[in-house]
Design a protein around this motif. Structure first.
Motif, PDB file in Angstrom:
ATOM      1  N   ASN A  16       0.839  -1.199   0.000  1.00 17.19           N
ATOM      2  CA  ASN A  16       0.000   0.000   0.000  1.00 17.19           C
ATOM      3  C   ASN A  16       0.873   1.248   0.000  1.00 17.19           C
ATOM      4  O   ASN A  16       1.216   1.792   1.048  1.00 17.19           O
ATOM      5  N   CYS A  21      -1.119   1.427  -5.408  1.00 15.40           N
ATOM      6  CA  CYS A  21      -1.445   0.276  -4.569  1.00 15.40           C
ATOM      7  C   CYS A  21      -1.247  -0.979  -5.412  1.00 15.40           C
ATOM      8  O   CYS A  21      -1.858  -1.116  -6.480  1.00 15.40           O
ATOM      9  N   ASN A  37      -3.457   4.911  -5.797  1.00 15.65           N
ATOM     10  CA  ASN A  37      -4.054   4.841  -4.462  1.00 15.65           C
ATOM     11  C   ASN A  37      -4.733   6.180  -4.184  1.00 15.65           C
ATOM     12  O   ASN A  37      -4.234   7.018  -3.426  1.00 15.65           O
ATOM     13  N   ALA A  51      -9.404   4.388  -7.740  1.00 18.31           N
ATOM     14  CA  ALA A  51      -8.236   3.565  -8.077  1.00 18.31           C
ATOM     15  C   ALA A  51      -8.077   3.402  -9.588  1.00 18.31           C
ATOM     16  O   ALA A  51      -7.817   4.382 -10.288  1.00 18.31           O
ATOM     17  N   GLN A  81      -9.270   5.321   1.879  1.00 20.28           N
ATOM     18  CA  GLN A  81      -8.494   4.089   1.760  1.00 20.28           C
ATOM     19  C   GLN A  81      -9.400   2.865   1.674  1.00 20.28           C
ATOM     20  O   GLN A  81      -9.133   1.930   0.907  1.00 20.28           O
ATOM     21  N   VAL A  84     -10.729   2.513  -1.831  1.00 16.37           N
ATOM     22  CA  VAL A  84      -9.731   1.964  -2.752  1.00 16.37           C
ATOM     23  C   VAL A  84      -9.611   0.458  -2.571  1.00 16.37           C
ATOM     24  O   VAL A  84      -9.606  -0.305  -3.547  1.00 16.37           O
TER      25      VAL A  84
END
Length: 460
Positions: A16, A21, A37, A51, A81, A84
């Motif tokens: 990550n 990512c 990311n 993403a 996050q 994603v």
């Protein structure tokens, strides 16, 4: 508790990073997905792009507003996050055809895999606060519903990869050349220098330099906007120009580079000078990305012909001269931009100097440069020449970008974690199952990972 047989061979590995990512199955050669990311929203729409959708579904990025979940490599925006991960993890778990599996060296999945049937192996930045790793534990088990979980400090990935490639680690009392290394992660938002011994980072010796790819791109935006067009809102475009055209001047050669470029302002520019390049801007009708070209040459003089803004005979372009090598100079002279931190060579020497004297020689013999900024041409040679005077004369100094041709510096961390998660006997001892988490919570996870030296929460 160890891995249950139902997902003993189903471990999803995620590296990550703050910029991209990387997600794929353990044991595969390359990650199945490498995606930004971030999440993005166009000014004319309310539905966000997440993403991989940012690259696949959007052609014109001029009106795109990006939100990144990481700052200094540490997750600070958990809703972003989670979006994603919820986008990328199901894509990685989709069924694979025999052709796709054989081309990547991976396994064939005739059916999709549910998160509860597999374990997740995820990286965290060095010196991540305890509150952040607790949130990660809760998200993995309560939001994403994985059956098992391992979190490891991101410098472990390159060190594991190096140990496998060089068959390092004797298991005895002495540390050989393959089992000790210094991982210099030149990432998107910061540069972390972490000594690793036997694949385990040394927290007290971990150092950070607050210079990364994002700062270099922002600095290039300011320089270009001051001299030519206003590019302050064109991060993606300038980032492409930086990746394609920037380089690090050789040791002791910055004066010659400046003389060659700046001297041409009042005279004709010989076509042999390679520092002059143009970055052609897209018109967002037929082209959507910039590309580099050399300045046109005047056939009558054999010299470069400067193009002027608004010239209808050529496409609009940014002319890059000395900024191609002066922008990366901040890695060696942070004070040029008012940053009161040591230079990158000094940070590496300080990190190694924080370790025991007996281990310093093996560390200097294995300095690994990883991350996107490590791909800058000339960085390895310049860093070696700057670092060599700071290393004791009786110690050998060896440096590699990735693993010198065997690994991409951007993917080296993921590949190391993939190898370790699929073949190391320690993985089954480290992994925390859902039953363990339900019984002991995040404290159980921290105690288990700390027992094997995988704690990211101490340092600096």
């Amino acid at each position: 508790a160890g891995l249950r047989p139902s997902f003993s061979e189903r471990v999803l590995v995620v590296d990550n990073g703050a910029y991209t990512c990387k997600v794929g199955w353990a044991g595969e050669k390359d990650p199945k997905i490498v995606a930004p990311n971030a999440t993005g929203v166009l000014k004319s729409q309310l539905e966000p792009y997440v993403a991989d959708q940012i690259e696949s579904s959007i052609k014109n990025h001029a009106n795109l507003t990006l939100t990144r979940p990481c700052e200094r490599g540490i997750i600070t925006n958990w809703p972003c996050q989670i979006d994603v991960w919820q986008r990328l993890f199901p894509l990685a778990m989709q069924p694979t055809s025999p052709g796709d599996a054989s081309s990547s060296g991976g396994k064939i999945l005739s059916q999709g895999v549910a998160p509860k049937e597999c374990a997740l192996s995820a990286s965290v930045a060095p010196c991540t606060p305890t509150s952040v790793v607790r949130c990660m534990d809760e998200v993995v088990f309560e939001e994403l519903h994985f059956g098992g979980f391992v979190r490891y400090p991101s410098p472990c990935g390159p060190s594991w990869r190096l140990a496998q490639l060089r068959q390092g680690g004797t298991g005895g009392g002495d540390v050989d050349r393959g089992s000790a290394c210094v991982v210099v992660d030149l990432g998107f938002s910061a540069t972390n220098v972490t000594p690793c011994i036997m694949g385990v980072p040394v927290p007290r010796a971990t150092k950070r330099l607050n210079i990364g790819g994002k700062l270099l791109t922002n600095l290039l935006k300011e320089v270009v906007s001051y001299r030519q067009y206003n590019m302050m809102d064109e991060f993606r475009l300038i980032n492409g120009a930086k990746e394609a055209l920037s380089y690090v001047a050789p040791y002791g050669g910055i004066a010659q580079e400046m003389k060659a470029t700046c001297g041409g302002r009042k005279r004709r520019i010989p076509s042999g000078i390679a520092a002059y390049r143009e970055w052609v801007l897209p018109d967002y009708a037929t082209t959507f990305d910039g590309y580099s070209r050399t300045l046109p040459i005047d056939e009558s003089t054999g010299c470069f012909r400067r193009t002027r803004p608004g010239d209808p005979s050529v496409e609009p372009a940014l002319r890059l001269e000395s900024e191609r090598f002066t922008v990366p100079e901040v890695l060696f002279f942070p004070s040029d931009i008012g940053l009161k931190q040591a230079s990158l060579p000094e940070v590496i020497a300080e990190a190694v100097g924080s370790c025991d004297l007996l281990i310093q020689a093996p560390l200097y013999a294995n300095v690994i440069l990883t991350g996107g900024t490590a791909c800058l041409p000339g960085l390895k040679d310049r860093l070696y020449r700057e670092l060599r005077p700071l290393v004791p004369s009786h110690m050998d100094l060896k440096m590699s970008v990735g693993s010198d041709g065997e690994d991409d510096p951007v993917l080296m961390g993921w590949r190391g974690a993939s190898d370790w998660s699929s073949s190391s006997p320690d993985f089954a001892k480290v992994v925390v199952s859902r039953e363990d988490f339900n019984e002991g919570g995040s404290d159980y996870c921290s105690n288990r990972f700390n027992k094997f030296g995988l704690s990211p929460t101490v340092g600096y």
